[in-house]
Design a protein around this motif. Sequence first.
Motif, PDB file in Angstrom:
ATOM      1  N   SER A   1      39.907  40.398  52.571  1.00 35.74           N
ATOM      2  CA  SER A   1      40.417  41.209  51.469  1.00 35.74           C
ATOM      3  C   SER A   1      40.757  42.616  51.934  1.00 35.74           C
ATOM      4  O   SER A   1      41.738  43.213  51.467  1.00 35.74           O
ATOM      5  N   ARG A   2      39.963  43.142  52.836  1.00 39.83           N
ATOM      6  CA  ARG A   2      40.250  44.479  53.384  1.00 39.83           C
ATOM      7  C   ARG A   2      41.615  44.506  54.066  1.00 39.83           C
ATOM      8  O   ARG A   2      42.408  45.435  53.887  1.00 39.83           O
ATOM      9  N   ARG A   3      41.909  43.451  54.822  1.00 42.39           N
ATOM     10  CA  ARG A   3      43.212  43.365  55.483  1.00 42.39           C
ATOM     11  C   ARG A   3      44.339  43.197  54.465  1.00 42.39           C
ATOM     12  O   ARG A   3      45.447  43.724  54.656  1.00 42.39           O
ATOM     13  N   ALA A   4      44.076  42.475  53.385  1.00 43.35           N
ATOM     14  CA  ALA A   4      45.091  42.302  52.344  1.00 43.35           C
ATOM     15  C   ALA A   4      45.425  43.638  51.683  1.00 43.35           C
ATOM     16  O   ALA A   4      46.591  43.905  51.353  1.00 43.35           O
ATOM     17  N   VAL A   5      44.411  44.488  51.477  1.00 48.78           N
ATOM     18  CA  VAL A   5      44.644  45.814  50.911  1.00 48.78           C
ATOM     19  C   VAL A   5      45.521  46.635  51.843  1.00 48.78           C
ATOM     20  O   VAL A   5      46.501  47.269  51.420  1.00 48.78           O
ATOM     21  N   ARG A   6      45.198  46.631  53.117  1.00 49.88           N
ATOM     22  CA  ARG A   6      45.999  47.415  54.077  1.00 49.88           C
ATOM     23  C   ARG A   6      47.426  46.872  54.181  1.00 49.88           C
ATOM     24  O   ARG A   6      48.371  47.640  54.369  1.00 49.88           O
ATOM     25  N   ALA A   7      47.572  45.553  54.050  1.00 51.05           N
ATOM     26  CA  ALA A   7      48.918  44.972  54.097  1.00 51.05           C
ATOM     27  C   ALA A   7      49.736  45.437  52.897  1.00 51.05           C
ATOM     28  O   ALA A   7      50.941  45.709  53.025  1.00 51.05           O
TER      29      ALA A   7
ATOM     30  N   TRP B   1      52.729  41.733  56.947  1.00 50.51           N
ATOM     31  CA  TRP B   1      52.689  43.186  56.764  1.00 50.51           C
ATOM     32  C   TRP B   1      51.362  43.705  57.306  1.00 50.51           C
ATOM     33  O   TRP B   1      50.317  43.146  57.040  1.00 50.51           O
ATOM     34  N   GLY B   2      51.403  44.769  58.057  1.00 49.56           N
ATOM     35  CA  GLY B   2      50.199  45.418  58.541  1.00 49.56           C
ATOM     36  C   GLY B   2      49.703  44.942  59.884  1.00 49.56           C
ATOM     37  O   GLY B   2      48.864  45.592  60.505  1.00 49.56           O
ATOM     38  N   GLY B   3      50.177  43.796  60.360  1.00 51.34           N
ATOM     39  CA  GLY B   3      49.834  43.339  61.693  1.00 51.34           C
ATOM     40  C   GLY B   3      48.443  42.784  61.866  1.00 51.34           C
ATOM     41  O   GLY B   3      47.978  42.599  62.988  1.00 51.34           O
ATOM     42  N   GLU B   4      47.717  42.513  60.765  1.00 55.81           N
ATOM     43  CA  GLU B   4      46.368  41.968  60.850  1.00 55.81           C
ATOM     44  C   GLU B   4      46.354  40.589  60.196  1.00 55.81           C
ATOM     45  O   GLU B   4      46.535  40.474  58.977  1.00 55.81           O
ATOM     46  N   PRO B   5      46.135  39.532  60.942  1.00 55.12           N
ATOM     47  CA  PRO B   5      46.169  38.196  60.341  1.00 55.12           C
ATOM     48  C   PRO B   5      45.059  38.009  59.324  1.00 55.12           C
ATOM     49  O   PRO B   5      43.921  38.428  59.529  1.00 55.12           O
ATOM     50  N   HIS B   6      45.408  37.368  58.233  1.00 57.52           N
ATOM     51  CA  HIS B   6      44.434  37.046  57.185  1.00 57.52           C
ATOM     52  C   HIS B   6      45.023  35.954  56.302  1.00 57.52           C
ATOM     53  O   HIS B   6      46.212  35.643  56.405  1.00 57.52           O
ATOM     54  N   VAL B   7      44.183  35.370  55.450  1.00 53.98           N
ATOM     55  CA  VAL B   7      44.684  34.407  54.477  1.00 53.98           C
ATOM     56  C   VAL B   7      45.366  35.213  53.378  1.00 53.98           C
ATOM     57  O   VAL B   7      44.737  35.991  52.676  1.00 53.98           O
ATOM     58  N   GLN B   8      46.665  35.012  53.251  1.00 51.29           N
ATOM     59  CA  GLN B   8      47.476  35.875  52.419  1.00 51.29           C
ATOM     60  C   GLN B   8      47.674  35.317  51.011  1.00 51.29           C
ATOM     61  O   GLN B   8      47.677  34.107  50.798  1.00 51.29           O
ATOM     62  N   PHE B   9      47.832  36.223  50.088  1.00 48.16           N
ATOM     63  CA  PHE B   9      48.314  35.922  48.746  1.00 48.16           C
ATOM     64  C   PHE B   9      48.949  37.204  48.239  1.00 48.16           C
ATOM     65  O   PHE B   9      48.400  38.287  48.427  1.00 48.16           O
ATOM     66  N   PRO B  10      50.122  37.129  47.585  1.00 49.61           N
ATOM     67  CA  PRO B  10      50.861  38.355  47.256  1.00 49.61           C
ATOM     68  C   PRO B  10      50.133  39.339  46.355  1.00 49.61           C
ATOM     69  O   PRO B  10      50.174  40.548  46.580  1.00 49.61           O
ATOM     70  N   ALA B  11      49.459  38.857  45.289  1.00 49.16           N
ATOM     71  CA  ALA B  11      48.847  39.748  44.300  1.00 49.16           C
ATOM     72  C   ALA B  11      47.426  40.117  44.704  1.00 49.16           C
ATOM     73  O   ALA B  11      46.647  39.273  45.139  1.00 49.16           O
ATOM     74  N   LEU B  12      47.053  41.389  44.489  1.00 48.57           N
ATOM     75  CA  LEU B  12      45.754  41.858  44.965  1.00 48.57           C
ATOM     76  C   LEU B  12      44.567  41.335  44.155  1.00 48.57           C
ATOM     77  O   LEU B  12      43.457  41.243  44.683  1.00 48.57           O
TER      78      LEU B  12
ATOM     79  N   ALA C   1      52.305  38.031  37.768  1.00 51.06           N
ATOM     80  CA  ALA C   1      51.483  38.274  38.960  1.00 51.06           C
ATOM     81  C   ALA C   1      52.384  38.824  40.045  1.00 51.06           C
ATOM     82  O   ALA C   1      53.053  38.087  40.764  1.00 51.06           O
ATOM     83  N   ARG C   2      52.421  40.149  40.166  1.00 51.68           N
ATOM     84  CA  ARG C   2      53.266  40.809  41.153  1.00 51.68           C
ATOM     85  C   ARG C   2      52.528  40.919  42.484  1.00 51.68           C
ATOM     86  O   ARG C   2      51.312  41.052  42.516  1.00 51.68           O
ATOM     87  N   GLY C   3      53.295  40.895  43.567  1.00 53.31           N
ATOM     88  CA  GLY C   3      52.661  41.018  44.863  1.00 53.31           C
ATOM     89  C   GLY C   3      53.664  41.328  45.942  1.00 53.31           C
ATOM     90  O   GLY C   3      54.857  41.564  45.676  1.00 53.31           O
TER      91      GLY C   3
END
Length: 484
Positions: free
Chosen positions: A307-313, A265-276, A360-362
Amino acid sequence: MIDRRQMLGHSTLGLAGLMAGCAAPFRSNAPLPSAPLPRPGTIATPMPSALLADLHHRSFRYFWDTTDPVTGLAPDRWPTPSFASIAAVGFALTAYPIGVENGWITRDQARARTLATLEFFAAAPQGDSRSDDSGFKGLFYHFLGRTKGHRFARAELSTIDTALLIGGVLFAQSWFDTEHPGDVRIRALADQLYAAIDWTWITPRAPFMAMGWHPESGFIPHDWNIYNEGLLLYILALGSPTHALPAESWDSWTSRFDAQWGDRWGGEPHVQFPALFIHQYSHCWIDFRGIRDRYMTAKGIDYFENSRRAVRAQRAYAIANPEGWVGYGPDVWGLTACDGPGDFTTDIGGRRREFFSYAARGVGDRDDGTLAPTAAAASIAFEPELSRRAIETMQARYGARIYGKYGFLDSFNPTLTATSVPLKHGSVDPAAGWVDDDYLGIDQGAIVVMMENWRTGLVWTTMRRNPHIRRGLQRAGFTGGWLT
């Protein structure tokens, strides 16, 4: 990953009615807690809106008002009667100096509360009994009873919650930096508590730390072995002056992160985890801007940017809204660990929907339409404008239904308007949907701390001076930026 509250349930209470008018200016119907407090000095960098300032103050007052002033034990939640959460204590210890800097309490008040807390934990019994101890091997149980401060029910000896507690302890150590006898004592107690933790003991499947331990059954069969909120945990374990993990533990851990690298989601690669919350908690105490370990150096970003990319995602996911939940959009988003209505399924608009209680929602994971304001509010240091718009839109749209004495209630779900479902938390308004009736300490804490880090950088700049944090970062291989 195990549910951090999988063993425990909570009762519920009622809520106030809905404030109408999504376009109305901010006017809170809930008075601020009334205890008169002095306001020495002025705020150097004022909040850009009345709502943000009000949210910051109210979220702080959760800790000042609900924490036991004798023991320093902060409740897991309020107003539902609750055990204490050691992670909430870590956030409380961090909140007190923030209160001083904003003029909400005095330095003497903060010192007294901090000293009481550290003295209590330093004297708390440590042992392998089932109910007569507060911790073991320097670690503490996730939840403590609020009378004696001993293990609550069958709570686990928690590595991550001990880390969040110690985050607050070490912040207090560096902030109380004068030769006042109280400040000197705070610094000594912080060293004592940190040095007592045997991080090497809780690695039954080395090099990874176990999530916890029970006196009845031993180590929990789950490790901190993927990208998660454990950045602070491993940095503390590496920085220990007495029981440090081997330096190579960090690279062994981060070498597994590629399994989570992507850009769904968001098109910016990052280390992902569903919950913020995963992308927020360690950042409450450590300024990752401009410093990199070997893993992030290879990716060309740092953990702050991750983390910034995770927020935008998350926001992009809310805009796409693939599951068609009510309310999701560019200015209403935020999925994280939070309360939910309960564990049941029901038909809504001809579609079978599944709901959860605390979970833990995400993004794409246990998304049942339940939104947590802390997810957006505690993201303000990463994406100030997106976070500000989300805070203002949620308050304007749902008003007094979700905003009260200590700011935002934990969570709400505009999709669930059925009143006949078996709720575990909160209440349902047939027009506005489900809303929780509790504030949660760890969620209030993330709001207080990250709003201050965005406003002044207070916690980040203070923790840069802490020798234990610096040692842990350097042993993990971080270089550059403020570490040079």
